[in-house]
Structure formats: structure tokens, C-alpha cells
Design a protein around this motif. Structure first.
Motif: not given
Length: 461
Positions: A20-26, A172-177, A179-180, A292-297
Motif C-alpha cells: 500500500a505504500h508504493a507502486s511496485e510496477q512489476g 526515507a530509510g523506513f519507507l525503502l528499507a 522489511p514490512a 529483509s535481504a536488501v536492507i543494507l544495500p
């Protein structure tokens, strides 16, 4: 044909997985994207050329507002703010006690769709509604009236908006990194605690806390400068988007950095979902292992993207100042031109989240149909089924992409016109103004192409 099949399969597989927070244009857009990107870049480039041919001061005249009636009426902003706080309290309660599905529970829907997509966009397109819709100033005024308490401490002037800069990066970090970020209970706890902390800061330091240290208000006030509606000479006025930037007060280094972070964070929000980014991390985008696998990157990428953007912007300003023979400190030039980035940031925000709004907005309507989860049917939508069929049809996908691309190009054109108007306010010689703007204009043209590429790139999460 394989690309078409892959695009259709991805749409079907990911339609139910939209957060619900992003467009996730898959899905892969089945359009001649190279031609559209080139056309968008050419449009902005032509705008730059036209600036050299148009009559002097025309750019400034374009942003001259038309004044209308005086803004009189009852002061209701504290009342509406209290109502917003009550509504937020209901959302927190629903987040803690309602469904764990982020597309059913109204907490993530209202935070990430109604507020982050709709309210932020309306703030930048129309005007400053945050003065009435924020959930803090009303409760603080009510507590002050009931207790007679005044802010005991003075906000340290030396801090400026830097606390807001740091907290915005954390947001921004919370939004992008995180896990949930759309988990209802988790989001309810975070939002509830943040509301209390912000209210405490407002009570302790007074209203200056909101405009210096509270990042959401700093962001909303920045976007308000892009609104069509504003105030000029005590009257309500309307003008070309960006006219309030020319009439607004000068900004300092902290606010200039904040504005660049708005653009950089928004751009990375799109970049971190692309196949290109997944390939850079060595991840198969069709077998995404989870956030969760891409938090640091993602955290590192967010910081690097923003640092690169700020460095590139400063480099263009420095080069332009040298070409034009200027002698002003770079910090002063940075503060002058940073607000001209706002049209680009707003345009990309709207374009990036358009598909999310079209899909998740339907879930918002269903949540409004039964806001308390008691089986109500207020809007008659009890039997309504959310549809994503328009993402499977080439005609509607093309309309969506053209709307996104047109929004991005329009934002960049306004940004170039605005930057030229700013230059003409400070440099009386048109030739010097154009020479000084050349590196910045090239920066904006390249960013147009980059923004369109982001929108056209296939997504893997």
C-alpha cells in the motif's frame, strides 16, 4: 512476443502483491520507450533554446500571480487539526486491532495512499492544506488553552532545519528499507509513537519545532510553494505552479539540502525496484528473496544516491557561476536555485505513484465503505471487487505511461522556466543569465531522461 508474455505474466502474478505504500510496477511496459525518452529529453532541451530567444523578463512574467479576494473567514485550522488527530487515533486503533492484511486494514492504506500519495500531491498541486490537516497544531493549541502552558524552551537557532533533514532521511530509510513498512500493527505503533514525540516537541519548543524539526511539515511547506493557490499582498492569489518560489523568503543551506533529498529519495524509491538495481546486487528479480535481504544495500544506496545528486547539482551551479563570471559564494547560489528542483520532485512523485493510486485507491474506497470494520456498507461497495485489468490492456497501459511521462516532462519544463526566472531576478544581463544556467539546464535535461527511464524500466519487487 516473449516480452509481451512475460509482461502479462508479471502483471497477473504481482497484482495481488501490491503493497500500500508504493507502486511496485512489476510489469514490462510494451512501448517504444527509447523514442518516448528521447522525445521527453528533446522537449526540455527545446525549452532551454526557447529561453534564449524569448523576450527578456518573460519568464518572470509567466510566474506573476493573479490576486483574488481576501482570505477572510473563521479560523478553523485548530478544529480541523483536532479532527485529524482523532481520525489518526482511530487509524492507529484499527492498525492494532484490525486485519493484518495491508490491503484491508485502513492504517497502511491511509498512511501510504491517502497521505503519502494523495495529500502530498494535492499539497504541491493546489496549495497548503497541511495548515488545516496536520494532526498536531490543534491538539497543542487545545492543551495550551486548557492548561495555560507556554513553550518553556526556545528552539536552538543554530540547529536550523538540520533535525528535519536527519529525520527525513530516517523516514526515507523506513519507507525503502524496512522489511514490512505496510504491516498494520507495526505501522500503527510507529505512527502513534511519532505523533506523541512530535506533540511533545511542539509543546516544549513551540510552533518553530514544526517548521524546523518535524520533517513531514518541512516537506509539506516546501511543496506548498509549488501550489497554484497562495497568498500575495494579503489576498488569495493563483498563478503558474512555482510562482510562490519567486516570492518566498531565501532559504539556508539546510533547507536547500532538504529539497535535494526530496528529489533524490524519490528517485531512489524507483531505482531500487528496477531490474538494473537487482542485477547490481546479484539478485534475480523474478526470484526476489524479500525486503529483509536488501536492507543494507538499500540504505547505502539511498545515501549514495542523495550524495551523488547533491554533488552533481552543486557542481553544475559552481560551473555556471564560473562561466557567468559570478563571485557569489556557492552556498548562496545553492540556496537560490535549490527550490527550482521542487517541480521535478513533485512531478516524479506523482508519476511514480500513479499506478499505486489507481490500484490501491480502490482498496481505500473499500476501507471507507466500512471504516470501523463492523460490516457497514456506507458507500454501497460491499460487493465491489478491486480490478487491475487496466494493467493488462495495452491501450490503458499506454495512457498511464503517457500520463506519467507527460507529468515528468512538464515538471522539468517548469523547473527550467523557474530557474531562468530566478536567474533574471539576480542577473540583469540576459546573456550572463543564460550562460550561468547552461550547466544547470543540462543537468535538468539529463534528469528528465533518467526519470523517464525509471518509469519505463521493468520492476522486480
Amino acid at each position: 512476443m516473449r516480452a509481451i508474455a512475460l509482461g502479462g505474466i508479471l502483471v497477473v502474478l504481482m497484482a495481488r502483491a501490491l503493497w500500500a505504500h508504493a507502486s511496485e510496477q512489476g510489469f514490462v511496459l510494451l512501448l517504444p520507450t527509447d523514442a518516448y525518452i528521447a522525445a521527453g529529453g528533446a522537449t526540455v532541451a527545446v525549452t532551454v533554446v526557447l529561453l534564449a530567444l524569448l523576450p527578456e523578463r518573460l519568464a518572470v512574467a509567466l510566474f506573476r500571480p493573479v490576486t483574488m479576494m481576501r482570505g477572510r473567514g473563521p479560523e478553523l485550522r485548530h478544529v480541523t487539526s483536532v479532527l485529524a488527530a482523532v481520525g489518526l487515533g482511530v487509524l492507529v486503533w484499527r492498525g492494532l486491532s484490525g486485519s493484518r492484511d495491508p490491503l484491508v486494514n485502513p492504517m497502511p492504506l491511509f498512511v501510504w495512499v491517502v497521505w503519502w500519495i494523495v495529500m502530498v500531491s494535492v499539497q504541491g498541486l493546489i496549495g497548503n492544506h497541511w495548515r488545516w490537516s496536520n494532526p498536531w497544531t490543534g491538539p497543542a493549541a487545545l492543551l495550551g488553552r486548557l492548561t495555560g502552558m507556554r513553550a518553556p524552551w526556545r528552539y536552538p537557532r543554530k540547529l536550523g532545519v538540520w533535525p528535519g533533514v536527519v529525520l527525513f532521511l530516517a523516514f526515507a530509510g523506513f519507507l525503502l528499507a524496512d522489511p514490512a513498512p505496510a504491516d498494520p500493527a507495526r505501522l500503527a505503533v510507529i505512527v502513534g509513537l511519532y505523533w506523541y514525540v512530535t506533540l511533545a516537541g511542539l509543546l516544549v519548543f513551540g510552533p518553530v519545532w514544526m517548521v524546523r524539526a518535524e520533517p513531514l511539515t518541512v516537506l509539506m511547506r516546501a511543496y506548498a510553494r509549488m501550489g497554484l493557490l497562495g497568498r500575495a499582498r494579503g489576498r488569495i492569489a493563483i498563478g503558474l505552479s512555482g510562482w510562490q518560489v519567486l516570492r518566498g523568503p531565501k532559504i539556508g543551506l539546510g533547507m536547500a539540502v532538504f529539497i535535494l533529498l526530496m528529489l533524490g529519495s524519490g528517485s531512489f524509491d524507483g531505482l531500487n525496484e528496477t531490474f538494473w538495481w537487482m542485477g547490481l546486487l546479484g539478485i534475480n528479480p523474478l526470484e526476489f528473496p524479500g525486503r529483509s535481504a536488501v536492507i543494507l544495500p538499500n540504505v547505502v544506496g539511498l545515501l549514495v544516491a542523495n550524495s551523488t545528486l547533491i554533488a552533481g547539482f552543486l557542481g553544475c551551479l559552481w560551473l555556471g557561476e564560473r562561466i557567468a563570471g559570478g563571485t557569489e559564494p556557492l552556498v548562496a547560489v545553492f540556496g537560490r536555485y535549490a527550490p527550482t528542483i521542487l517541480p521535478i520532485a513533485l512531478a516524479y512523485h506523482i508519476a511514480h505513484y500513479l499506478t499505486s493510486f489507481l490500484v490501491d485507491g480502490q482498496y481505500v474506497l473499500r476501507a471507507l465503505n466500512d471504516p470501523l470494520g463492523r460490516g457497514a456498507d456506507l458507500l454501497g461497495l460491499a460487493d465491489y471487487h478491486v480490478t487491475t485489468g487496466f494493467l493488462n490492456t495495452p491501450g490503458t497501459v499506454k495512457v498511464i505511461w503517457l500520463a506519467q511521462g507527460g507529468t515528468v516532462v512538464a515538471g522539468h519544463v517548469i523547473a527550467i522556466l523557474l530557474a531562468h526566472a530566478v536567474a533574471m531576478q539576480h542577473v540583469r544581463n540576459t546573456r550572463r543569465a543564460l550562460l550561468g544556467q547552461a550547466p544547470l539546464a543540462l543537468f535538468m535535461v539529463l534528469y528528465t531522461v533518467f526519470g523517464l527511464w525509471l518509469l519505463a524500466s521493468p520492476r522486480g519487487v
